[in-house]
Design a protein around this motif. Sequence first.
Motif, PDB file in Angstrom:
ATOM      1  N   THR A   1      44.105  47.677  43.875  1.00 37.53           N
ATOM      2  CA  THR A   1      43.219  47.143  42.955  1.00 37.53           C
ATOM      3  C   THR A   1      43.954  46.381  41.773  1.00 37.53           C
ATOM      4  N   ILE A   2      43.431  45.903  40.711  1.00 36.49           N
ATOM      5  CA  ILE A   2      43.920  45.117  39.811  1.00 36.49           C
ATOM      6  C   ILE A   2      45.099  46.005  38.879  1.00 36.49           C
TER       7      ILE A   2
ATOM      8  N   ASP B   1      46.246  39.766  39.809  1.00 35.74           N
ATOM      9  CA  ASP B   1      45.086  39.602  40.713  1.00 35.74           C
ATOM     10  C   ASP B   1      45.163  40.780  41.660  1.00 35.74           C
ATOM     11  N   GLU B   2      44.325  41.184  42.646  1.00 37.48           N
ATOM     12  CA  GLU B   2      44.449  42.260  43.550  1.00 37.48           C
ATOM     13  C   GLU B   2      45.572  41.715  44.651  1.00 37.48           C
TER      14      GLU B   2
ATOM     15  N   SER C   1      46.330  47.539  50.067  1.00 42.10           N
ATOM     16  CA  SER C   1      45.736  46.586  49.050  1.00 42.10           C
ATOM     17  C   SER C   1      45.402  47.404  48.099  1.00 42.10           C
TER      18      SER C   1
ATOM     19  N   SER D   1      48.023  46.788  41.053  1.00 45.10           N
ATOM     20  CA  SER D   1      48.794  45.854  41.152  1.00 45.10           C
ATOM     21  C   SER D   1      49.652  45.594  39.949  1.00 45.10           C
TER      22      SER D   1
END
Length: 128
Positions: free
Chosen positions: A105-106, A89-90, A103, A109
């Motif tokens: 991105t997938i 998941d992000e 934060s 991550s």
Amino acid sequence: MRRSLLFVLLVTLLFSCTEDGNEVIANSQIELENACTAENPLAIGWMQDLKKELHCGEFSCEVSIIKSKYEGETVFYIQMTDPLCYGFDEITLYSCTGKKIESFTIEESREFVNSPGREIEEIFICND
């Protein structure tokens, strides 16, 4: 006349407070909310909010709050840690005081989680 004098005294009192005093209060509040120095980081307000985001008991996959490092800084984030529920998941990284740092991105991550030599500590596991 008394009202004017009272008004002047109140204004003087208000402006006599320094910002340094306010910073000390703010800094001590930050220390109270610091998950890196707290005896029980899961009892801190922002960490309680992070735990609520896990929705424990609603899903069958194990999800954890992880403590790790990012660019030399201690960070916390949520990650699915169940080997039977493979997926990414992000991820959002939080500082020791709950401030959002990054934060991903997938894909980012996945790169972060799989980066070699990165130490992690599961501080909370949901649906264990």
